[in-house]
Write an enzyme that holds these catalytic residues in place. Structure first.
Site, PDB file in Angstrom:
ATOM      1  N   ARG A 120      22.499  21.648   3.587  1.00 20.93           N
ATOM      2  CA  ARG A 120      22.621  20.184   3.752  1.00 20.93           C
ATOM      3  C   ARG A 120      22.100  19.703   5.102  1.00 20.93           C
ATOM      4  O   ARG A 120      22.467  18.623   5.573  1.00 20.93           O
ATOM      5  CB  ARG A 120      24.062  19.708   3.543  1.00 20.93           C
ATOM      6  N   LYS A 142       9.342  11.876   8.774  1.00 16.73           N
ATOM      7  CA  LYS A 142       8.976  11.828   7.349  1.00 16.73           C
ATOM      8  C   LYS A 142       8.650  13.243   6.906  1.00 16.73           C
ATOM      9  O   LYS A 142       7.794  13.903   7.509  1.00 16.73           O
ATOM     10  CB  LYS A 142       7.754  10.927   7.125  1.00 16.73           C
ATOM     11  N   GLU A 184      -6.478   8.270  13.040  1.00 17.68           N
ATOM     12  CA  GLU A 184      -5.084   7.820  13.199  1.00 17.68           C
ATOM     13  C   GLU A 184      -4.835   7.311  14.626  1.00 17.68           C
ATOM     14  O   GLU A 184      -3.990   6.458  14.841  1.00 17.68           O
ATOM     15  CB  GLU A 184      -4.101   8.952  12.867  1.00 17.68           C
ATOM     16  N   LYS A 226       3.901   5.450  18.383  1.00 22.41           N
ATOM     17  CA  LYS A 226       4.616   5.893  17.180  1.00 22.41           C
ATOM     18  C   LYS A 226       6.129   5.941  17.447  1.00 22.41           C
ATOM     19  O   LYS A 226       6.933   5.517  16.614  1.00 22.41           O
ATOM     20  CB  LYS A 226       4.099   7.267  16.735  1.00 22.41           C
ATOM     21  N   GLU A 236      11.683   2.659   7.450  1.00 21.41           N
ATOM     22  CA  GLU A 236      10.654   1.783   6.880  1.00 21.41           C
ATOM     23  C   GLU A 236      11.282   0.693   6.014  1.00 21.41           C
ATOM     24  O   GLU A 236      10.914   0.509   4.856  1.00 21.41           O
ATOM     25  CB  GLU A 236       9.649   2.631   6.071  1.00 21.41           C
ATOM     26  N   ARG A 241       7.627  -0.202  10.516  1.00 24.77           N
ATOM     27  CA  ARG A 241       7.022   1.110  10.285  1.00 24.77           C
ATOM     28  C   ARG A 241       5.909   1.037   9.241  1.00 24.77           C
ATOM     29  O   ARG A 241       4.960   1.821   9.282  1.00 24.77           O
ATOM     30  CB  ARG A 241       8.092   2.133   9.875  1.00 24.77           C
ATOM     31  N   ASN A 245       0.954   2.214   7.951  1.00 20.79           N
ATOM     32  CA  ASN A 245       0.178   2.494   6.731  1.00 20.79           C
ATOM     33  C   ASN A 245      -1.145   1.744   6.708  1.00 20.79           C
ATOM     34  O   ASN A 245      -1.829   1.734   5.688  1.00 20.79           O
ATOM     35  CB  ASN A 245       1.003   2.127   5.488  1.00 20.79           C
ATOM     36  N   HIS A 248      -4.142   2.861   4.708  1.00 26.36           N
ATOM     37  CA  HIS A 248      -3.701   3.948   3.833  1.00 26.36           C
ATOM     38  C   HIS A 248      -3.767   3.589   2.351  1.00 26.36           C
ATOM     39  O   HIS A 248      -3.906   4.481   1.522  1.00 26.36           O
ATOM     40  CB  HIS A 248      -2.290   4.406   4.213  1.00 26.36           C
ATOM     41  N   HIS A 252      -5.993   5.844   0.400  1.00 25.31           N
ATOM     42  CA  HIS A 252      -5.341   6.682  -0.597  1.00 25.31           C
ATOM     43  C   HIS A 252      -6.106   6.615  -1.927  1.00 25.31           C
ATOM     44  O   HIS A 252      -6.288   7.634  -2.607  1.00 25.31           O
ATOM     45  CB  HIS A 252      -3.896   6.200  -0.773  1.00 25.31           C
ATOM     46  N   HIS A 266      -7.763  13.466   4.681  1.00 21.22           N
ATOM     47  CA  HIS A 266      -6.906  12.287   4.866  1.00 21.22           C
ATOM     48  C   HIS A 266      -7.389  11.334   5.965  1.00 21.22           C
ATOM     49  O   HIS A 266      -7.515  10.131   5.748  1.00 21.22           O
ATOM     50  CB  HIS A 266      -5.466  12.736   5.121  1.00 21.22           C
TER      51      HIS A 266
END
Ligand code: GLY
Length: 366
Positions: A120, A142, A184, A226, A236, A241, A245, A248, A252, A266
């Site tokens: 956990r 993330k 980035e 960041k 987010e 946040r 993106n 993206h 994507h 990417h």
């Protein structure tokens, strides 16, 4: 050494940045080891860095065990997650232990997720070895794996306890990977920092040529940005946040069309995606064509794709928009887009009509 702190109350953690930091990593890791064996998870490509880390830990009296996984996106799978959890359990990892993730985004995401669910939740430390991981994925918690249905659809927010960034590890990274990570870096300027975008225009080429001062400055600046954004919106939920993106959603769709393959990695998708987000904003009368031109020109000047043609994508607007419909950010049939009123003036727009996006993409040179 520069230190940036991610201010998350009792889960706040430091990010230390210094060329050569791997050689002194034991100063930071030995206090966390508590006399126990430290698990280091890495991939075959960066095995030499793991060997270095094990040697410096041994010299400081810390036992360690390396778990070496295959490199590449396919490692972010249920199978490797299960295998990694079993290995960590076999090693007797306890909740109070710190597992080290030494690698790029794949290792960071997989190990972070394993540590989120192991007993956990146990602690983990990120030692990112790619520019992309150093300026983005190692910071902010993330974690995820990919499934049949798409990328990063199974995961958790689980913050590391410490991030150690050694920019000199990039000396052995292929130029294509450095360039992809640089997309980035530029993104932070485009989001809300026009002065930093100007810095990128003036120094991006030197950075990619390996200038250590330019590289170290860019990493520290990007990490500070960041850290600020993550502290303002860890999960987010308030729109802050989501700014990360930028590029993206378009990117994507291009990456999906390329089959998430080496055809378009990417960061290259992000460069093309940011260029398209600015061009779309200009086409909608939200931003200026001049700013869109500047963004595309900068990516082009450093060898990154600035649109569909440079990304080698010939698909129709309808096909690309169809990829976007599978985006995990879809909410009640609407896809929020990061658009720009100008360089450094990005905002989240929830009223974009996907038919306009398809028509815009159809009008782009192939
Ligand atoms: N890479 C986007 C984020 O960390 O939110």
């Amino acid at each position: 050494m520069r230190t940036v702190t991610v201010e998350l109350g009792d889960r706040r953690y430091p990010i230390h940045i210094a060329a050569g930091l791997l050689a002194s990593a034991a100063d930071h890791l030995a206090p966390l080891a508590r006399g126990r064996t430290m698990a280091i998870v890495t991939d075959e490509n960066v095995r030499p860095h793991a060997d270095t880390l094990q040697a410096v830990l041994a010299a400081a009296g810390v036992r360690s065990e390396a778990i070496v996984l295959p490199p590449g996106e396919k490692t972010k799978s249920w199978e490797h997650l299960a295998g990694l959890c079993d290995r960590l359990l076999d090693l007797g990892v306890e909740r109070g232990d710190h597992v080290v993730a030494l690698g790029g985004g794949v290792i960071g995401d997989l190990v972070g997720f394993a540590c989120a669910i192991l007993k956990r939740g146990c602690h983990f430390v990120q030692i990112p070895t790619t520019l992309l991981a150093q300026v983005d994925s190692s910071v902010g918690g993330k974690t995820a794996i990919n499934t049949r249905a798409g990328k990063n659809l199974i995961g958790a927010f689980h913050q590391p306890s410490l991030v150690l960034i050694d920019p000199s590890l990039l000396d052995t990274l292929p130029l294509r990977e450095v360039r992809a990570g640089y997309a980035e870096v530029v993104k932070y300027g485009l989001i809300d920092d026009p002065a930093f975008f100007e810095w990128c225009e003036a120094n991006g080429a030197a950075l990619l040529a390996g200038d250590p001062a330019a590289r170290d400055h860019a990493i520290a600046h990007a990490v500070a940005a960041k850290a600020r954004i993550v502290a303002a919106d860890e999960h987010e939920t308030n729109g802050t946040r989501a700014l990360l993106n930028l590029g993206h959603t378009f990117g994507h769709a291009l990456e999906a069309e390329a089959g998430f393959s080496q055809k378009l990695i990417h960061g290259e998708g992000v460069a093309a995606g940011c260029s398209l987000a600015f061009a779309f904003s200009a086409a909608q009368g939200i931003g200026s064509g001049q700013d869109a031109g500047r963004v595309a020109a900068h990516f082009r000047s450093v060898g990154l794709p600035d649109g569909l043609a440079a990304a080698g994508i010939a698909a129709s607007g309808a096909t690309l928009v169809d990829h976007m419909r599978h985006d995990k950010k879809m909410a009640a049939g609407t896809l929020p887009f990061l658009l720009a009123r100008g360089i450094g003036r990005t905002y989240l727009d929830k009223s974009v009509d996907l038919a306009d996006v398809a028509a815009f993409l159809d009008a782009q040179p192939r």
